[in-house]
Scaffold this active site. Sequence first.
Site, PDB file in Angstrom:
ATOM      1  CG  ASN A   1     -41.443 -24.459 -20.774  1.00 17.59           C
ATOM      2  OD1 ASN A   1     -40.282 -24.235 -21.096  1.00 17.59           O
ATOM      3  ND2 ASN A   1     -42.264 -25.173 -21.539  1.00 17.59           N
TER       4      ASN A   1
ATOM      5  CG  ASP B   1     -46.641 -31.349 -20.421  1.00 16.21           C
ATOM      6  OD1 ASP B   1     -46.307 -32.066 -21.381  1.00 16.21           O
ATOM      7  OD2 ASP B   1     -45.922 -31.178 -19.412  1.00 16.21           O
TER       8      ASP B   1
ATOM      9  CE  LYS C   1     -54.459  -6.458 -23.886  1.00 16.53           C
ATOM     10  NZ  LYS C   1     -54.289  -5.136 -23.360  1.00 16.53           N
TER      11      LYS C   1
ATOM     12  CE  LYS D   1     -42.341 -38.087 -17.680  1.00 16.23           C
ATOM     13  NZ  LYS D   1     -41.634 -37.047 -17.003  1.00 16.23           N
TER      14      LYS D   1
HETATM   15  N1  CTP Z   1     -42.875 -34.030 -25.207  1.00 13.93           N
HETATM   16  C1  CTP Z   1     -43.503 -34.063 -26.441  1.00 13.93           C
HETATM   17  N2  CTP Z   1     -44.762 -33.534 -26.591  1.00 13.93           N
HETATM   18  C2  CTP Z   1     -45.414 -33.009 -25.552  1.00 13.93           C
HETATM   19  C3  CTP Z   1     -44.798 -33.011 -24.285  1.00 13.93           C
HETATM   20  C4  CTP Z   1     -43.535 -33.512 -24.140  1.00 13.93           C
HETATM   21  O1  CTP Z   1     -42.902 -34.548 -27.394  1.00 13.93           O
HETATM   22  N3  CTP Z   1     -46.613 -32.511 -25.727  1.00 13.93           N
HETATM   23  C5  CTP Z   1     -41.524 -34.609 -25.064  1.00 13.93           C
HETATM   24  C6  CTP Z   1     -40.463 -33.661 -24.563  1.00 13.93           C
HETATM   25  O2  CTP Z   1     -39.789 -33.044 -25.627  1.00 13.93           O
HETATM   26  C7  CTP Z   1     -39.549 -34.562 -23.767  1.00 13.93           C
HETATM   27  C8  CTP Z   1     -40.488 -35.585 -23.193  1.00 13.93           C
HETATM   28  O3  CTP Z   1     -41.607 -35.619 -24.074  1.00 13.93           O
HETATM   29  O4  CTP Z   1     -38.624 -35.239 -24.582  1.00 13.93           O
HETATM   30  C9  CTP Z   1     -40.947 -35.131 -21.823  1.00 13.93           C
HETATM   31  O5  CTP Z   1     -42.042 -35.905 -21.467  1.00 13.93           O
HETATM   32  P1  CTP Z   1     -43.201 -35.381 -20.499  1.00 13.93           P
HETATM   33  O6  CTP Z   1     -44.177 -36.506 -20.466  1.00 13.93           O
HETATM   34  O7  CTP Z   1     -43.698 -34.039 -20.863  1.00 13.93           O
HETATM   35  O8  CTP Z   1     -42.463 -35.320 -19.186  1.00 13.93           O
HETATM   36  P2  CTP Z   1     -41.930 -34.143 -18.360  1.00 13.93           P
HETATM   37  O9  CTP Z   1     -41.661 -32.937 -19.210  1.00 13.93           O
HETATM   38  O10 CTP Z   1     -40.785 -34.732 -17.671  1.00 13.93           O
HETATM   39  O11 CTP Z   1     -43.126 -33.735 -17.416  1.00 13.93           O
HETATM   40  P3  CTP Z   1     -44.287 -34.548 -16.629  1.00 13.93           P
HETATM   41  O12 CTP Z   1     -43.574 -35.491 -15.716  1.00 13.93           O
HETATM   42  O13 CTP Z   1     -45.013 -33.466 -15.967  1.00 13.93           O
HETATM   43  O14 CTP Z   1     -45.143 -35.252 -17.630  1.00 13.93           O
END
Ligand code: CTP
Length: 399
Positions: free
Chosen positions: A205, A274, A284, A332
């Site tokens: 990303n 994610d 490859k 969250k």
């Molecule tokens: N995070 C994590 N492990 C993951 C994904 C995210 O620890 N696999 C942490 C990130 O570092 C951040 C927070 O969780 O602190 C973000 O939460 P997330 O649920 O991924 O929310 P967004 O990035 O805001 O995206 P979405 O709303 O699409 O879930």
Amino acid sequence: MNKIALGVASSISIYKAADIIRLFQKEDLAVRVIMTEKATRFIQPDFFTALSGEETIVNLFDRRQRPIEHIALADEISLLLIAPATANIIAKLASGLADDFLSTFYLAVKSPVLIAPAMNEAMFLHPQTQANIKKLRDNGVEFVEPEAGYLACGQTGGGRLASPEKIVQTSLRLIRRQPVFKDKLIVVTAGPTRESLDPVRFLSNRSSGKMGYELARQAYQLGAEVVLIKGPVELEPPTGVKVETVVSSEEMRQAVFKYYDQASVVIMSAAVSDFRFRQTSLKKIRKEKLTLNLELERTPDILEELGHLKRGQLLVGFAAETADLKTRASDKMKRKKLDLIVANDVSREDIGFGRDENEVYLFWPDGRERLIGKTSKRKVSQEILTEIGAMLNERKGNN
Ligand code: CTP
């Protein structure tokens, strides 16, 4: 107090003092330069006067100064930094000699003193110089170790003045450290993760890592021990911070857990991917063999796992939202059992991803919220860490 006294002695590396002044000025700190008589053989005092905007001091009996300038100035500064410091000035300070402005001033100073030596390696390692350094350390003086590299005498070795960046960051830590961060380990994650499909293709990303790097830098300045766990970004690592480089979300997860037991605070500012590919290949994949329906799976949510296993650690998460900022970020926070969530609106082009500026909302589990209006990521990190410091203090008060 927003003033530093910068003592400059007669080393070839004296030109680096100009960068040191500039770096302090960027931090809104004024600099008053004090030169030794011999240093003026290399550079005229006017040079530093022009750079610093304040009259450079050389002599004890200078009519342009206040009558007892060394005492008056000692009350105005938050740090005396001597950079570059020669073997001679170190020896003078260690023995308490006061025969010029700088050595006299040193005896009057009550604020922290930091010395950055610069000399030939043999002179630096000489038992007499080392004994002088030890004596000063025993009196509470701090040192920025010289580095190895090319020396003016044509030799390569230790004894070269540390970099201006390192000297200034160490100075800022002496000025800004706060008791609540002392001996506390703060783990900060930064940047994106990269989930490979094969040795050349990956899913990632747009995170630049800037926010996490600033948080790590500011946490160090406040006096904490800092580990920065970073995905693939190429920023200059902050001084004094232990850096762990990872690639995938699984590597980041393992690195965070390595430090979790000792950590007082974990700030997950990394944009952890994610998703990852369900199947990966060590070789490859040839395009004829690549199906167009690549299957993805969820990566483990590191923060959620940390939340469920927490034993006293303060957990800070980030939320990147495009709508319903407050509701989504608060959800969250609850789901991941966080103590603070930093939410920003990633649909805006002028802030956030890849930019130097940010505007964020902070939400706490008790319903409190705060907006940090659009400003540099440096200032945003300072504000976030001020809040973290207050939360740590509050916990101390409750125990
Ligand atoms: N995070 C994590 N492990 C993951 C994904 C995210 O620890 N696999 C942490 C990130 O570092 C951040 C927070 O969780 O602190 C973000 O939460 P997330 O649920 O991924 O929310 P967004 O990035 O805001 O995206 P979405 O709303 O699409 O879930």
